[in-house]
Write an enzyme that holds these catalytic residues in place. Structure first.
Site, short mmCIF file in Angstrom:
data_model
loop_
_atom_site.label_atom_id
_atom_site.label_comp_id
_atom_site.label_asym_id
_atom_site.label_seq_id
_atom_site.Cartn_x
_atom_site.Cartn_y
_atom_site.Cartn_z
CB CYS A 161 -0.94 0.00 1.20
SG CYS A 161 -1.89 -1.52 1.38
CG HIS A 300 -2.67 3.96 5.40
ND1 HIS A 300 -2.42 3.90 4.04
CD2 HIS A 300 -2.82 2.67 5.82
CE1 HIS A 300 -2.41 2.63 3.65
NE2 HIS A 300 -2.65 1.87 4.70
CD GLU A 311 -3.23 6.94 9.59
OE1 GLU A 311 -2.67 7.77 8.84
OE2 GLU A 311 -4.09 6.14 9.18
CE LYS A 332 -5.88 4.04 1.60
NZ LYS A 332 -5.09 5.18 2.13
CG HIS A 337 -6.52 0.60 0.16
ND1 HIS A 337 -5.42 1.03 -0.53
CD2 HIS A 337 -6.05 0.15 1.37
CE1 HIS A 337 -4.34 0.85 0.18
NE2 HIS A 337 -4.69 0.33 1.36
CG PHE A 397 -0.79 -5.97 4.28
CD1 PHE A 397 -1.22 -5.36 5.43
CD2 PHE A 397 -1.70 -6.77 3.60
CE1 PHE A 397 -2.51 -5.53 5.92
CE2 PHE A 397 -3.00 -6.95 4.07
CZ PHE A 397 -3.40 -6.32 5.23
#
Length: 410
Positions: A161, A300, A311, A332, A337, A397
């Protein structure tokens, strides 16, 4: 280190296929998430996606189109837009000092999925002859370099990502350090094949369908968030030295000030507060800024139960009590995403927000979460606020966390 200007932007996304359309839709609170209409939709637990309205035949002749995965199609069109927007004379630039930097998480997943369907599903040995060329991760960067005669580095970054944040950050380093004089950087992704969606579904990270309105299924920082919604698209920026851009009278959309990239080694999929905070601190250090210089943050903000609380805590760790006064946007909820392309799209949205002096909203935030207690600009755009310097967070990830620092042109 030289100052680095952003002089061109191009976008193919669920919010639109031009920069103007994307900003207009984002500012009005439009969202591109919907029920996915595909032959395999009934086999998905939650048939949701953020798709692009895109006619490839309008952009490519048939012989070339046969060699392009959907992800490369997006990338080429976004790059063309960015160069047209930059109005740069590429003939005046030494091709060996012009580079291509592209991030993608899954490469040509549709082409690979089609090949597996032919081989295993249909028990046929007649694989398309260009399957390798279409499916390889570096195809998009290669096609952009070929089309625009860039003979410098053509590099592809695949860090899940954060891929396109890394691509933009690495391009910024090359321009700032005088290694290159021109770069195209960004990301592309087309992950909405059946195999890809089922694999993501198996991870239990995707959102459930909102019973009242499927388009509202991605709910970053909300108490009732259930996961992310996958999207597709591409975003590209043209980077060049600030002094060169000024000398040629270019329209400057903003400036890349810094870039932090770190590795969160706690778990391959589970984020940590310290890991995310370290990336934000590294970005501030790279930009030679104190934390008090940051106005909004583009989070994010995936809408997953794990990420959003972490976060929030990481922002508090970096900014202390001031964290409560910083507007935090999670776009998002609008565009989904886009995996490896998300950071580039969010970088463009950050630049556009600064240009217009606004903070974009975090949509579908109706149910506050006590663990997510910052100012997330809920549900509506915010005007009449200082928007000069921003962080744009991307956490991945695999643990590669990347944060960009961008500033309005001045």
């Amino acid at each position: 280190m030289r100052r680095v200007a952003v002089t061109g932007m191009g976008v193919v996304s669920p919010l639109g296929c031009s920069v103007a359309e994307v900003y207009g839709n984002a500012a009005s609170g439009y969202f591109g998430i919907h029920r996915l209409k595909a032959p395999f939709s009934q086999r998905l637990n939650a048939p949701l996606a953020a798709t692009v309205d895109f006619d490839a035949a309008a952009h490519f002749e048939p012989p070339k189109l046969r060699m392009l995965d959907r992800s490369s199609q997006f990338a080429l069109v976004a790059a063309r837009q960015a160069f047209a927007d930059a109005h740069c004379d590429r003939d005046a630039v030494d091709p060996s000092r012009a580079g291509t930097f592209v991030g993608t998480g899954m490469g040509g997943s549709q082409s690979n999925d089609d090949g597996y369907q032919t081989l295993y599903g249909e028990a046929s040995d007649r694989i398309k002859p260009f399957t390798i060329l279409m499916g390889m991760h570096n195809a998009s960067a290669a096609w952009i370099a070929v089309e625009h005669n860039f003979r410098g580095p053509s590099l592809t970054y695949s860090t899940a990502c954060s891929s396109s944040a890394v691509a933009i950050g690495e391009a910024w380093l090359r321009i700032a350090s005088s290694s290159l004089d021109l770069a195209i950087a960004g990301g592309t992704e087309a992950p909405l094949s059946f195999g890809s969606l089922k694999a993501w579904e198996a991870l239990h990270t995707l959102a459930t369908v909102d019973r009242d309105d499927p388009a509202r299924s991605c709910k970053p920082f909300s108490k009732d968030r259930s996961g992310m919604v996958l999207g597709e698209g591409a975003a590209m920026v043209v980077l060049e030295p600030w002094d060169s851009a000024v000398a040629r009278g270019a329209t400057i959309h903003g400036e890349v000030l810094g870039y932090g990239v770190t590795t969160d080694i706690g778990h391959i999929t589970r984020p940590s507060v310290e890991g995310q905070a370290q990336a934000m601190r590294a970005a501030l250090q790279s930009a030679a800024l104190e934390a008090c210089a940051i106005d909004p943050i583009n989070a994010h903000g995936t809408g997953t139960p794990a990420n959003d609380g972490v976060e929030t805590a990481a922002i508090k760790l970096v900014f202390g009590d001031r964290a409560y006064a910083i507007p935090v946007s999670a776009t998002k909820a609008m565009h989904g995403h886009l995996l490896g392309a998300t950071a580039a799209l969010e970088c463009v949205l950050s630049l556009l927000a600064m240009q217009h002096g606004v903070v974009l909203p975090t949509l579908h935030l109706q149910t506050p979460d006590p663990e997510c207690d910052l100012d997330y600009v809920p549900n509506a755009i915010r005007t009449n606020t200082t928007v000069k310097t921003m962080l744009s967070n991307s956490f991945a990830f695999g643990g590669t966390n990347a944060v960009l620092v961008v500033r309005a042109a001045s």
